[in-house]
Design a protein around this motif. Sequence first.
Motif, PDB file in Angstrom:
ATOM      1  N   TRP B  45       1.019  -1.106   0.051  1.00  0.00           N
ATOM      2  CA  TRP B  45      -0.380   0.052  -0.133  1.00  0.00           C
ATOM      3  C   TRP B  45       0.854   1.221   0.055  1.00  0.00           C
ATOM      4  O   TRP B  45       0.810   2.155  -0.997  1.00  0.00           O
ATOM      5  CB  TRP B  45      -0.847  -0.027   1.256  1.00  0.00           C
ATOM      6  CG  TRP B  45      -2.155   1.127   1.390  1.00  0.00           C
ATOM      7  CD1 TRP B  45      -2.225   2.009   0.531  1.00  0.00           C
ATOM      8  CD2 TRP B  45      -2.989   1.107   2.584  1.00  0.00           C
ATOM      9  NE1 TRP B  45      -3.209   2.849   1.167  1.00  0.00           N
ATOM     10  CE2 TRP B  45      -3.711   2.120   2.055  1.00  0.00           C
ATOM     11  CE3 TRP B  45      -3.442   0.263   3.582  1.00  0.00           C
ATOM     12  CZ2 TRP B  45      -4.774   2.703   2.892  1.00  0.00           C
ATOM     13  CZ3 TRP B  45      -4.465   0.550   4.113  1.00  0.00           C
ATOM     14  CH2 TRP B  45      -5.166   1.614   3.985  1.00  0.00           C
ATOM     15  N   GLY B  46       1.875   1.249   1.019  1.00  0.00           N
ATOM     16  CA  GLY B  46       2.749   2.449   1.039  1.00  0.00           C
ATOM     17  C   GLY B  46       3.766   2.547  -0.249  1.00  0.00           C
ATOM     18  O   GLY B  46       3.803   3.542  -0.580  1.00  0.00           O
ATOM     19  N   GLY B  47       3.987   1.465  -0.702  1.00  0.00           N
ATOM     20  CA  GLY B  47       5.011   1.297  -1.591  1.00  0.00           C
ATOM     21  C   GLY B  47       4.369   2.088  -2.996  1.00  0.00           C
ATOM     22  O   GLY B  47       4.837   2.783  -4.057  1.00  0.00           O
ATOM     23  N   ARG B  49       1.673   4.006  -3.128  1.00  0.00           N
ATOM     24  CA  ARG B  49       1.521   5.208  -2.865  1.00  0.00           C
ATOM     25  C   ARG B  49       2.704   6.095  -3.160  1.00  0.00           C
ATOM     26  O   ARG B  49       2.616   7.306  -3.944  1.00  0.00           O
ATOM     27  CB  ARG B  49       0.858   5.538  -1.600  1.00  0.00           C
ATOM     28  CG  ARG B  49       0.397   6.769  -1.221  1.00  0.00           C
ATOM     29  CD  ARG B  49      -0.683   7.339  -2.207  1.00  0.00           C
ATOM     30  NE  ARG B  49      -1.965   6.725  -2.289  1.00  0.00           N
ATOM     31  CZ  ARG B  49      -2.958   6.762  -1.414  1.00  0.00           C
ATOM     32  NH1 ARG B  49      -2.671   7.856  -0.523  1.00  0.00           N
ATOM     33  NH2 ARG B  49      -3.787   6.306  -1.489  1.00  0.00           N
ATOM     34  N   VAL B  50       3.887   5.470  -2.851  1.00  0.00           N
ATOM     35  CA  VAL B  50       4.939   6.371  -2.844  1.00  0.00           C
ATOM     36  C   VAL B  50       5.268   6.648  -4.643  1.00  0.00           C
ATOM     37  O   VAL B  50       5.385   7.552  -5.170  1.00  0.00           O
ATOM     38  CB  VAL B  50       6.258   5.837  -2.335  1.00  0.00           C
ATOM     39  CG1 VAL B  50       7.561   6.474  -2.860  1.00  0.00           C
ATOM     40  CG2 VAL B  50       6.170   6.071  -0.878  1.00  0.00           C
TER      41      VAL B  50
END
Lengths: 53, 479
Positions: B45-47, B49-50
């Motif tokens: 999820w974070g990756g 989004r980045v």
Amino acid sequence: LLKAIRGPLLMVTLGILFMLDYSGGISFARTWPVLLIVFGLLKLGEYLGARNA
Amino acid sequence: MRRASYVAPLLLIAVGVLFLARNLYPDLPLLDYTAKYWPVVLIAWGGLRVLEILVWAATSKPLPHSGVSGGEWVLIVFLCLFGMSLHTVRGVSNWWSEVFPFGGIEMLGERYDYPLAGEHAASAAPHIVIEDFRGDAHISGGDGSTVKVTGHKTVRSLDQAQADRVSDETPLEIAGDANNVTVNLHQEKAGGPLRISATLEISVPKGASVEVHGRNGDLAVNDITGSVSITSNNAGVQLKNIGGEAHLDLRRSDLIHMEAVRGAVDIKGRGSDIELDEMGGAVTVNGAYRGMIQLHHLAKPLRFTGPQTELNLEGVPGDIRMTLGDFTATGVAGPTRLSGRSRDVQIADFTGPLDVTVERGDLTLSTDKLPLSRIQAHSRSGDIRLSLPETAQFALNASTHNGDVANEFGAPLKTEKDRHRSSLRGSVGSGPAIEIETDRGQILLQKSGGQKNGPPKSEPPKNVLPKTGATPPLQKLEQ
């Protein structure tokens, strides 16, 4: 830009720390300050970026 | 206005795929996977989004004020709480350390090895306890009357002085009297991030009983006439030539291998593979084992209870091989009772009553042993093929709600067809009841050629099942 990716990067860090914990390597109870460090570094980058701009 | 993100739909797709997989393959231990891998969701999820934000920045699109909204943070907190509780409840294994043989702090520092040696006088049949053990141990019975420990321990540390200090704090202690000997390495005293593991060779009197409380590591015990009891958080266990009982309680294990254990065997826990060969006593397995389960020559009853499989039988003169999707048995002594969620079942050379129920899967049952006993076979969705000796006597009641039936036993059995439903009923001689039922699938009743005292046959019957190995697909039945 740094401000925008701060949240997602923290999420990735959190995920990695949990993975490390489950791998039996090093427990989250001991690694949680890494979150503060990552947050601090991103903030620092933001200030430096703003000053140079 | 907030820019629409790709992440939410991708996560939704992932969740959908997971549920679909759960529906198609009910035996997949999805809950275990979730408990193990939920942090990957955070990373992905974070990756994503980045990446997304970097792409927006590169294409000079306006950036969002913050990468993760308040609502999303709330969701993340809930995800963490849910994942952590699931992980605690399931107590699952760490795949990571299986992929990489190191983890966390063990990557740091250097290895320092210290030799270990000790001896203790013992009676002919002592009870030996190994306390709080971390590492690999090989315990073997011999003719001596001492408990003898050799091996080494490994300390990982950043410098020699620290390693020496830790080594001094964790001495090998062999205590107790001649009948009760305790081996303790005091590994729990190594505080902080330091890990001490040991590799031990322990020779004990032949009559010894062994009790090991381990944290992790592989344990092998052989050639003793006493019993073996092992509890561990994570262990591979090998037992060979054990005269007494064996009790294993392992929170997780990669392999449990037992050969020639004469007493009762009791296995509890979760893990991967189990191999049992030449068991003299009753065998009880209770737990979630996801790998290959192989059982050969069990003289006494077997009680196997898994999350989705239940198997009870009175003995295995032959072999059983079980994986999540398949069950293959050759030579089982009944009453045999197997119930499972989703698997293809092949049972050959069975004796005694047989009762097989699966929700989904093809059943292939064959025997050439007479007289027959009661046979029950049910599948909600799958073909059922039954091969019986030509001279078998039985009363058959076979029905499929959606499919065809084929019959090699001829006239005594009546085939009825009503739209999609087919049934085959009747008696051949006077024999036990055979009930076969499938909601969706074909039913095939075949003659096997194995009966030695039957009438001579001019030509071998068609469609004889192979005794072991893969089964050819059921032949297409024409209406």
